[in-house]
Design an enzyme around this catalytic site. Structure first.
Site, mmCIF file in Angstrom:
data_model
loop_
_atom_site.group_PDB
_atom_site.id
_atom_site.type_symbol
_atom_site.label_atom_id
_atom_site.label_comp_id
_atom_site.label_asym_id
_atom_site.label_seq_id
_atom_site.Cartn_x
_atom_site.Cartn_y
_atom_site.Cartn_z
ATOM 1 N N GLN A 213 0.816 -1.213 0.000
ATOM 2 C CA GLN A 213 0.000 0.000 0.000
ATOM 3 C C GLN A 213 0.849 1.263 0.000
ATOM 4 O O GLN A 213 0.314 2.369 0.114
ATOM 5 C CB GLN A 213 -0.931 -0.010 1.220
ATOM 6 C CG GLN A 213 -1.944 -1.133 1.227
ATOM 7 C CD GLN A 213 -2.975 -1.030 0.123
ATOM 8 O OE1 GLN A 213 -3.227 0.045 -0.412
ATOM 9 N NE2 GLN A 213 -3.596 -2.135 -0.228
ATOM 10 N N LYS A 236 -1.563 -3.106 -7.810
ATOM 11 C CA LYS A 236 -2.041 -1.945 -7.071
ATOM 12 C C LYS A 236 -1.382 -0.653 -7.551
ATOM 13 O O LYS A 236 -1.763 0.436 -7.123
ATOM 14 C CB LYS A 236 -1.785 -2.135 -5.571
ATOM 15 C CG LYS A 236 -2.532 -3.314 -4.953
ATOM 16 C CD LYS A 236 -2.273 -3.412 -3.471
ATOM 17 C CE LYS A 236 -2.774 -4.720 -2.886
ATOM 18 N NZ LYS A 236 -4.223 -4.873 -2.944
ATOM 19 N N CYS A 376 -9.062 -8.665 4.390
ATOM 20 C CA CYS A 376 -7.935 -9.547 4.703
ATOM 21 C C CYS A 376 -7.126 -9.007 5.885
ATOM 22 O O CYS A 376 -5.901 -9.123 5.933
ATOM 23 C CB CYS A 376 -7.032 -9.743 3.481
ATOM 24 S SG CYS A 376 -7.800 -10.668 2.146
#
Length: 418
Positions: A213, A236, A376
């Site tokens: 992230q 991502k 998750c």
């Protein structure tokens, strides 16, 4: 139209992303707020994939004919691009995997079979945190079960930060590996890397960072981080699925054993024994994700052209605006930091006693795509006593207007459930 300082030219950027023009449910233009799960792909990446398959498709490292040499050059060229993107000291420290989960499992398995001083055994400890994605919990649980090592973790404060008040009790002389996320996928928290790494280095523990992230959203400099391993994933960061990265310090990759065996990762093979190729190929058994690596290289080119500092500035402005607007919604509770300080662009929340799945379904009817569930990261939900959350996550193509659409959609949800 809301104007915020630091925004990118999203009108121009959004033209690169075909899916953002989709109409759903008859007349609703999609509002895509699920980039923390997977980002949309620009035409530049899609074109690179098509170009590879149409003009350069061959296996790598094995052929001496023109197309095979082109495929190898494209594949290894992607490694060069990733190495530059993360400021790796050497391209040979960049290992291609299928995703961040495989990268983290690779580290855990290397430590299972490693010689001293890296081996994890029953007399050692593994440290993680309560905010981790399951991909950075389960591999260490498996390692603990296989070796007898003790698994420990940092807890969370009420406002969604790591509780480091007992850091000297958690990271001790017995700690072999500390593995933690740079940015939480559920809470959005940006963690204090320097504090954790400094303590790990004091006791001689290795450090593994899950940057899944972080890599899409901010400058990721592995030399500045001073970790031993960094894992992230391509899908991502506007790249294709099926490609991940593990960066590791050269001396560690030379000393640690491979996880997978097969073609390409060998130097010599006899019926009695084998020797292994140098890193990174030692850790890339079999035919690698060639097209996906090429696509990731194109994604790196795309992000680099815009500038990661500019992307981070844009997302901070959007996130700050989103926090402000969401806090105006009655009965809404942000799970995680309720300010834009030291947080990423993922915002998880609950809305009164309306189940997140119901929130997500009604928002979808308005064309708004958000994530629902425990993302998750079920231990986080257990920590805060909630079954799940709704998560809106933003990226370089997100706009203030989409934040406004989300807030209007949540008002519709509240009215729907009365």
């Amino acid at each position: 139209m809301t104007q915020l300082p630091g925004l990118l030219d999203t009108d121009a950027i959004r033209k690169d992303f075909p899916l953002l023009d989709r109409i759903v449910h008859g007349d609703k233009k999609i509002v895509y707020l699920d980039s923390a799960a997977t980002s949309q792909k620009p035409r530049q990446v899609l074109d690179a994939l098509n170009e590879y398959y149409e003009r350069h498709n061959a296996n790598v490292h094995r052929g001496v004919y023109t197309v095979a040499e082109e495929a190898t050059a494209l594949y290894e060229g992607a490694r060069d691009k990733v190495a530059a993107f993360i400021n790796a000291p050497s391209r040979d420290e960049v290992i291609f995997t299928k995703n961040a989960s495989e990268s983290l499992n690779l580290v855990a398995n290397m430590l299972t079979w490693a010689d001293e001083p890296y081996r994890v055994d029953r007399d050692t400890e593994i440290v993680i945190t309560e905010m981790e994605h399951h991909s950075n919990i389960v591999p260490w649980q498996l390692l603990s079960q296989r070796t007898g090592a003790k698994l420990k973790w940092f807890g969370l404060t009420d406002d969604g930060r790591l509780d480091l008040s007992n850091i000297e009790e958690i990271i001790t002389e017995k700690t072999k590996i500390v593995s933690f996320t740079l940015v939480s996928n559920l809470l959005g928290t940006v963690n204090p890397v320097e504090t954790i790494i400094r303590r790990a280095q004091q006791v001689g523990a290795l450090v593994c960072i899950d940057a899944s992230q972080a890599a899409p959203h901010m400058v990721l400099d592995v030399q500045a981080l001073q970790a031993d391993f960094v894992a992230f994933t391509g899908h991502k960061m506007v790249g294709p699925t099926g490609i991940g990265v593990l960066w590791g310090r050269q001396e560690l990759l030379e000393d640690l054993p491979p996880f997978l065996g097969g073609g390409e990762m060998i130097e010599t093979v006899s019926m009695h024994s084998s020797t292994y190729a140098p890193a990174p190929h030692k850790f890339e058994a079999g035919t690698p994700p060639i097209a996906q690596a090429v696509g990731l290289g194109a994604a790196v080119d795309y992000l680099s052209a815009i500038g990661m500092e500019n992307i981070a500035r844009h997302e901070h402005a959007i996130t700050e605006y989103a926090v402000k607007r969401l806090l105006e919604v009655p009965d809404l509770r942000i799970i995680g930091p309720a300010t834009a300080e030291d947080r990423g662009a993922a915002l998880s929340f609950t809305l009164g006693d309306i189940h997140p799945h119901d929130v997500g379904q009604v928002l979808d009817e308005e064309g708004i795509a958000v994530r629902v569930g425990h993302h998750c990261a079920r231990p986080v939900c257990l920590r805060y006593g909630i079954p799940a959350t709704t998560r809106a996550s933003f990226y370089l193509y997100s706009t203030p207007g989409e934040v406004d659409a989300l807030v209007d959609g949540l008002e519709h949800v509240r009215n729907f459930f009365g």
